[in-house]
Design a protein around this motif. Structure first.
Motif, PDB file in Angstrom:
ATOM      1  N   LEU A  67      65.922  36.922  53.142  1.00 46.97           N
ATOM      2  CA  LEU A  67      65.111  36.765  51.930  1.00 46.97           C
ATOM      3  C   LEU A  67      63.709  36.314  52.258  1.00 46.97           C
ATOM      4  CD1 LEU A  67      67.842  37.155  50.679  1.00 46.97           C
ATOM      5  CD2 LEU A  67      67.388  35.265  49.129  1.00 46.97           C
ATOM      6  N   MET A  68      62.744  36.873  51.543  1.00 49.74           N
ATOM      7  CA  MET A  68      61.334  36.518  51.779  1.00 49.74           C
ATOM      8  C   MET A  68      60.525  36.860  50.544  1.00 49.74           C
ATOM      9  SD  MET A  68      60.313  39.765  54.105  1.00 49.74           S
ATOM     10  CE  MET A  68      61.941  39.904  54.799  1.00 49.74           C
ATOM     11  N   PRO A  69      59.352  36.243  50.373  1.00 46.99           N
ATOM     12  CA  PRO A  69      58.541  36.587  49.211  1.00 46.99           C
ATOM     13  C   PRO A  69      58.051  38.032  49.274  1.00 46.99           C
ATOM     14  CG  PRO A  69      57.355  35.085  50.664  1.00 46.99           C
ATOM     15  CD  PRO A  69      58.752  35.172  51.173  1.00 46.99           C
ATOM     16  N   ALA A  70      57.942  38.659  48.116  1.00 48.13           N
ATOM     17  CA  ALA A  70      57.505  40.060  48.045  1.00 48.13           C
ATOM     18  C   ALA A  70      56.003  40.181  48.251  1.00 48.13           C
ATOM     19  CB  ALA A  70      57.898  40.655  46.694  1.00 48.13           C
ATOM     20  N   PHE A  89      63.771  40.937  48.808  1.00 48.39           N
ATOM     21  CA  PHE A  89      62.566  40.282  48.302  1.00 48.39           C
ATOM     22  C   PHE A  89      62.838  39.259  47.223  1.00 48.39           C
ATOM     23  CE2 PHE A  89      61.330  44.312  50.211  1.00 48.39           C
ATOM     24  CZ  PHE A  89      60.535  43.795  51.220  1.00 48.39           C
ATOM     25  N   VAL A  90      61.890  38.340  47.122  1.00 46.00           N
ATOM     26  CA  VAL A  90      61.929  37.266  46.142  1.00 46.00           C
ATOM     27  C   VAL A  90      60.564  37.298  45.462  1.00 46.00           C
ATOM     28  CG1 VAL A  90      62.039  34.744  45.896  1.00 46.00           C
ATOM     29  CG2 VAL A  90      63.400  35.870  47.666  1.00 46.00           C
ATOM     30  N   ASP A  91      60.543  37.197  44.134  1.00 47.23           N
ATOM     31  CA  ASP A  91      59.242  37.214  43.480  1.00 47.23           C
ATOM     32  C   ASP A  91      58.527  35.885  43.751  1.00 47.23           C
ATOM     33  OD1 ASP A  91      57.195  38.422  42.167  1.00 47.23           O
ATOM     34  OD2 ASP A  91      58.044  38.285  40.151  1.00 47.23           O
ATOM     35  N   VAL A  92      57.214  35.887  43.548  1.00 44.19           N
ATOM     36  CA  VAL A  92      56.459  34.662  43.777  1.00 44.19           C
ATOM     37  C   VAL A  92      56.090  34.022  42.436  1.00 44.19           C
ATOM     38  CG1 VAL A  92      55.555  35.407  46.003  1.00 44.19           C
ATOM     39  CG2 VAL A  92      54.251  35.928  43.921  1.00 44.19           C
ATOM     40  N   ASP A  93      55.595  32.817  42.514  1.00 47.55           N
ATOM     41  CA  ASP A  93      55.106  32.135  41.325  1.00 47.55           C
ATOM     42  C   ASP A  93      53.630  32.498  41.213  1.00 47.55           C
ATOM     43  OD1 ASP A  93      54.900  30.017  39.286  1.00 47.55           O
ATOM     44  OD2 ASP A  93      53.708  29.025  40.843  1.00 47.55           O
ATOM     45  N   SER A  94      53.182  32.916  40.025  1.00 41.22           N
ATOM     46  CA  SER A  94      51.817  33.448  39.968  1.00 41.22           C
ATOM     47  C   SER A  94      50.755  32.353  40.110  1.00 41.22           C
ATOM     48  CB  SER A  94      51.589  34.264  38.698  1.00 41.22           C
ATOM     49  OG  SER A  94      52.046  33.548  37.592  1.00 41.22           O
ATOM     50  N   ALA A  95      51.110  31.119  39.859  1.00 43.08           N
ATOM     51  CA  ALA A  95      50.123  30.045  39.987  1.00 43.08           C
ATOM     52  C   ALA A  95      49.951  29.590  41.437  1.00 43.08           C
ATOM     53  CB  ALA A  95      50.513  28.859  39.105  1.00 43.08           C
ATOM     54  N   LYS A 106      67.286  33.690  42.273  1.00 49.50           N
ATOM     55  CA  LYS A 106      67.624  34.994  41.684  1.00 49.50           C
ATOM     56  C   LYS A 106      67.970  36.042  42.738  1.00 49.50           C
ATOM     57  CE  LYS A 106      64.709  34.394  37.597  1.00 49.50           C
ATOM     58  NZ  LYS A 106      63.317  33.964  37.794  1.00 49.50           N
ATOM     59  N   SER A 107      67.461  35.874  43.951  1.00 48.52           N
ATOM     60  CA  SER A 107      67.710  36.899  44.974  1.00 48.52           C
ATOM     61  C   SER A 107      68.821  36.521  45.947  1.00 48.52           C
ATOM     62  CB  SER A 107      66.414  37.178  45.757  1.00 48.52           C
ATOM     63  OG  SER A 107      65.388  37.598  44.889  1.00 48.52           O
ATOM     64  N   LEU A 108      69.353  35.295  45.821  1.00 52.59           N
ATOM     65  CA  LEU A 108      70.423  34.849  46.727  1.00 52.59           C
ATOM     66  C   LEU A 108      71.723  35.599  46.446  1.00 52.59           C
ATOM     67  CD1 LEU A 108      70.073  30.952  46.694  1.00 52.59           C
ATOM     68  CD2 LEU A 108      69.954  32.406  48.724  1.00 52.59           C
ATOM     69  N   SER A 109      72.479  35.871  47.496  1.00 48.94           N
ATOM     70  CA  SER A 109      73.798  36.486  47.298  1.00 48.94           C
ATOM     71  C   SER A 109      74.699  36.131  48.476  1.00 48.94           C
ATOM     72  CB  SER A 109      73.656  38.004  47.198  1.00 48.94           C
ATOM     73  OG  SER A 109      73.462  38.540  48.503  1.00 48.94           O
ATOM     74  N   GLU A 110      75.901  36.661  48.446  1.00 46.28           N
ATOM     75  CA  GLU A 110      76.846  36.448  49.547  1.00 46.28           C
ATOM     76  C   GLU A 110      76.332  37.057  50.859  1.00 46.28           C
ATOM     77  OE1 GLU A 110      79.697  34.587  49.542  1.00 46.28           O
ATOM     78  OE2 GLU A 110      78.795  33.993  47.629  1.00 46.28           O
ATOM     79  N   VAL A 115      66.867  32.804  55.202  1.00 48.38           N
ATOM     80  CA  VAL A 115      65.804  32.683  54.191  1.00 48.38           C
ATOM     81  C   VAL A 115      64.499  32.350  54.903  1.00 48.38           C
ATOM     82  CG1 VAL A 115      64.922  31.287  52.274  1.00 48.38           C
ATOM     83  CG2 VAL A 115      67.304  32.041  52.267  1.00 48.38           C
ATOM     84  N   LEU A 116      63.466  33.121  54.617  1.00 48.06           N
ATOM     85  CA  LEU A 116      62.136  32.830  55.168  1.00 48.06           C
ATOM     86  C   LEU A 116      61.335  32.081  54.116  1.00 48.06           C
ATOM     87  CD1 LEU A 116      61.096  36.228  56.836  1.00 48.06           C
ATOM     88  CD2 LEU A 116      62.169  34.252  57.892  1.00 48.06           C
TER      89      LEU A 116
END
Ligand SMILES: *Cc1c(COP(=O)(O)O)cnc(C)c1O
Length: 391
Positions: A67-70, A89-95, A106-110, A115-116
């Motif tokens: 997993l890593m930010p998009a 991918f993991v979305d980022v926080d816009s701020a 939201k992107s975590l799974s089995e 995780v980066l």
């Protein structure tokens, strides 16, 4: 013209680093320097941070989702897939422009193996909260501190939290060694396996070759030369502010390389002024933070409380990226378009709106240590004119 980046080394650093006797001891000295700074037991040098990540994943040998930010450097998901893992991918926080514990969830799974936690532009992500959320899971937490050498999260160095950390010495990072990257870890067993992978690496680029590239880069940022080259570049290459870029799927030949001895010597020479380097970057960022605070249409990044970024650039967000870019150029300020892509787009994934928005709106103002306070204030004045003209 004020360049978007200039190397952090001087000509004397370049020539001193060519000396064989300096190159010989550089990696050992650099190792103790990093060991002291990060309280890390195991330190490995590679040709770049992406290669360090590749070697780490090979050593970890538990293929699965990484997993890593998009909103990220495309070379990161590429290195992940070269190592036989799947980038997720993991979305980022816009701020803050960083991934957060919430967006990560939201992107975590089995399938999640690694995780980066990325500190984009050297701005610390909420590493403590991310680690807390992952506590019950069997995942390797790697800090992508490629742009974050010296950045601090609540008085503690970013890169000292995760199971392993990568840091880059590429030309636009906190310390530029032209090439190079370092991998830090305190996990003994993992380190043994990284050492095995490192043994398979091909030899670094020849020192003189790295020297020539670094010298050319230094020359290119001289005032007149830079303006000239910049004009040529604009004629030859397209200047899109947002793109969908296809990732490389095939590993380049000799990808797994050790760090050039020239680069190691060049970085070592600059470790002694890391404090000055960072304080310059922070001072410049402060000038931007106060000079650009109330400009309509210009959004500055949110910094977590009690955090000190390393600021490889100062990201600002504007709706019309091209208009702002061109405006700054008219006043001889070359800003960078930063990441003009979202990695999620590159891999054909939908549903990462903040990453896409960042790619479409974020530009980077220069923060290299040799930029003077006056130049930073001039950049603020020019940006204020943009706001005035676009209203
Ligand atoms: C620069 C960067 C990298 C890649 O570093 P290299 O040394 O060029 O491989 C990876 N991640 C982030 C966040 C970066 O800024």
């Amino acid at each position: 013209m004020i360049p978007r980046f200039t190397p952090t080394f001087g000509y004397s650093d370049l020539f001193q680093s060519l000396k064989i006797e300096n190159q010989k001891v550089a990696q050992e000295k650099l190792r103790s320097s990093f060991a002291g700074l990060y309280k890390a037991r195991h330190i490995f040098f590679f040709n770049s941070a992406r290669v360090a990540l590749y070697a780490l994943l090979k050593a970890y040998a538990r293929p699965g989702a990484v997993l890593m930010p998009a909103y990220n450097c495309l070379t990161v998901p590429e290195a992940v897939s070269f190592a036989g893992y799947s980038p997720v991918f993991v979305d980022v926080d816009s701020a803050s422009l960083n991934m957060t514990a919430e967006t990560l969830e939201k992107s975590l799974s089995e399938e999640t193996s690694v995780v980066l936690a990325t500190h984009i532009f050297g701005i610390p992500c909420d590493i403590e909260e991310i680690i807390r959320r992952l506590r019950r899971r069997d995942v390797l937490i790697v800090e992508d501190a490629a742009p974050a050498l010296g950045a601090e999260f609540r008085k503690r160095l970013v890169g000292s939290f995760g199971d392993a950390t990568i840091i880059s010495f590429q030309s636009i990072k906190v310390i530029s060694g032209e090439t190079g990257g370092v991998l830090l870890t305190n996990r003994d067993e993992l380190a043994d396996r990284v050492a095995d992978v490192l043994n398979m690496a091909v030899d670094a680029e020849a020192p003189f070759k790295t020297f020539v590239k670094a010298f050319a880069r230094k020359m290119a940022t001289r005032r007149r030369t830079y303006s000239f080259l910049h004009r040529g570049y604009r004629v030859l290459y397209d200047e899109q502010m947002y793109k969908v870029i296809s990732p490389r799927t095939k590993i380049p030949v000799h990808f797994l390389r050790t760090c050039s001895h020239f680069s190691s010597a060049l970085v070592l020479r600059q470790m002694g002024r890391l404090g000055w380097n960072l304080s310059r970057r922070r001072k410049i960022a402060q000038i931007y933070q106060s000079g650009l605070a109330d400009i309509p249409g210009l959004r500055l990044p949110d910094i977590l409380e009690d955090c000190s970024p390393a600021w490889i650039q100062f990201p600002v967000s504007v709706d019309d990226k091209m208009a702002f870019y061109r405006h700054m150029q008219r006043y001889h300020v070359d800003v960078t378009w930063t990441y003009r892509y979202s990695c999620a787009d590159s891999y054909g994934w939908n549903g990462f709106p903040n990453a896409k928005r960042a790619a479409q709106t974020v530009l980077g103002l220069p923060t290299y240590p040799s930029l003077s306070d006056d130049q930073a204030r001039y950049i603020c004045e020019v940006a204020q004119k943009y706001a005035g003209s676009s209203r």
